[in-house]
Scaffold this active site. Structure first.
Site, mmCIF file in Angstrom:
data_model
loop_
_atom_site.group_PDB
_atom_site.id
_atom_site.type_symbol
_atom_site.label_atom_id
_atom_site.label_comp_id
_atom_site.label_asym_id
_atom_site.label_seq_id
_atom_site.Cartn_x
_atom_site.Cartn_y
_atom_site.Cartn_z
ATOM 1 N NE ARG A 260 -3.441 2.420 2.686
ATOM 2 C CZ ARG A 260 -4.015 2.831 3.816
ATOM 3 N NH1 ARG A 260 -3.796 2.159 4.946
ATOM 4 N NH2 ARG A 260 -4.782 3.903 3.837
ATOM 5 C CD GLN B 215 1.436 0.804 9.136
ATOM 6 O OE1 GLN B 215 0.967 1.650 9.883
ATOM 7 N NE2 GLN B 215 0.668 -0.021 8.436
ATOM 8 C CD GLN B 216 10.067 1.739 9.583
ATOM 9 O OE1 GLN B 216 10.931 1.968 10.438
ATOM 10 N NE2 GLN B 216 10.157 2.220 8.349
ATOM 11 N NE ARG C 23 -0.450 1.562 14.182
ATOM 12 C CZ ARG C 23 -1.473 1.807 13.376
ATOM 13 N NH1 ARG C 23 -1.304 2.583 12.314
ATOM 14 N NH2 ARG C 23 -2.651 1.256 13.604
ATOM 15 C CD GLU D 286 -7.542 -24.936 31.261
ATOM 16 O OE1 GLU D 286 -7.719 -25.143 32.462
ATOM 17 O OE2 GLU D 286 -7.872 -25.740 30.379
#
Length: 385
Positions: free
Chosen positions: A15, A34-35, A37, A133
């Protein structure tokens, strides 16, 4: 978690959006935000995978001991230690997976919300892990109880602490470790996993001592054992259990890189695996800066700066290897079944094709006549009550 990361990282590399004036649009994976994240979760997937594999083999050894009739003290200690690690690991890994999937969904923008791209399905499939659990927060108490019992054995009976998996053997050097301080003086120092492993040893011991003091304070106030433990969880025993399993994850990965594992890391893979380990370790440590300050392990403004700058540098460097790292562990396109996550990089083409193949995609909706035959103006104002 890995499936969602496959989709998000591949899509982010394809993108394109925005860019410098007069230039081409930039792949969103090139953006620092972005990196920041996505890359820590990619690192987490590798570190947690190694942890799960090695812990499974420890469990196999324990089961072999049971089948062989081993009734030694070491076998009993091994069972207790595995139980303590697994209780914390179940909660910790479930929360990491939950956060990673949600971050991946958001990092893909509106396309991440499309049903056909499957991130929503992955999120729903993962959600039961929060309560398998029992509630994760309750399970963590079993880990903290185990750790507090070891501290009590050392303090009250002078017992030497040597656990079969060595996950808390450093308790023997408690006084020395608690008096130490953050070792890194530069970004390069900070990216050394040994520095972070030492910081985590301090964190575990600091929280262990503080949790024991808090529990004793509650008991001294007249509360019964149940109430005292219940009122010692938030900021104390719960955090202690999580830090303990974080240290176990990071330390096992560090031992693998140091060649202390059964299988040696190939020389050509060592640099990138080192970056993944350092990124995960620093990203995890950064969440505990308040405790590090509170206990005096770090002072001044330099340590947080070094930790955060190291994280940003590692995110940038791991980004260059991210597609290869994803392809190495990704399921096949057929199994992943996400148009924007296919390995061919044709996200938009695949998405358009998937939409065209959706059943009844060109069929009019059942309510189309109601939309065409609009109601008379003012008709909706007539109350029918």
């Amino acid at each position: 978690m890995m499936s969602a990361l496959c989709i998000a990282v591949r899509y982010s590399a394809v993108r394109r959006q925005f860019g410098p004036p007069g230039g081409e649009e930039t792949p969103v994976l090139e953006y620092q935000l972005q990196q920041w994240r996505l890359m820590p979760y990619l690192a987490a997937s590798y570190v947690l995978e190694h942890f799960a594999n090695t812990l499974f083999m420890d469990f196999v050894a324990f089961q072999i001991g049971i089948m062989g009739g081993d009734t030694s003290d070491r076998q009993a200690d091994l069972g207790r230690e595995i139980h303590a690690i697994v209780c914390a690991a179940k909660a910790y890994c479930a929360w990491i997976g939950r956060d990673a999937i949600q971050e991946c969904r958001e990092a893909c923008g509106g396309h991440g919300y499309f049903y056909v791209n499957r991130i929503g399905t992955i999120r729903n499939d993962h959600d039961p892990n929060m309560t398998f659990e029992g509630d994760n927060n309750v399970i963590l108490q079993q880990t903290s109880n185990y750790l507090l019992s070891l501290l009590a054995a050392k303090r009250n009976r002078g017992q030497e602490i040597t656990t079969p998996l060595e996950s808390l053997d450093f308790l023997e050097n408690m006084d020395e470790i608690l008096q130490s301080q953050f070792r890194a003086q530069s970004i390069d120092d900070c990216m050394n996993m040994e520095v972070v492993v030492h910081a985590y040893k301090w964190l575990v011991l600091k929280l262990l001592v503080d949790s024991a003091a808090r529990l004793q304070k509650e008991l001294d106030s007249g509360k019964d054992s149940f109430s005292a433990r219940n009122d010692s969880q938030a900021y104390y025993c719960r955090t202690l259990a999580l830090v303990y399993v974080e240290h176990a994850n990071i330390n096992r990965y560090y031992q693998m890189l140091q060649g202390e594992d059964d299988e040696a890391v190939p020389d050509d893979l060592h640099p990138v695996l080192q970056k993944l380990g350092s990124l995960f370790a620093l990203w995890s440590l950064e969440k505990h800066i308040a405790t590090l300050y509170q206990g005096g392990y770090i002072t001044g403004s330099a340590p947080p700066y070094l930790i955060r700058e190291s994280i940003l540098r590692l995110c940038r460097e791991v980004k260059d290897e991210s597609i290869a790292l994803i392809d190495a562990v990704a399921p096949t396109d057929f199994v992943l079944d996400s148009p924007i996550g296919h390995s061919d990089g044709q996200a938009y083409k695949n998405l358009y094709s998937a939409m065209l193949q959706t059943p009844d995609v060109f069929k009019r909706p059942d309510w189309w006549k109601e939309f065409v035959n609009k109601p008379l103006v003012g008709a909706l104002r007539q109350a029918k009550l």
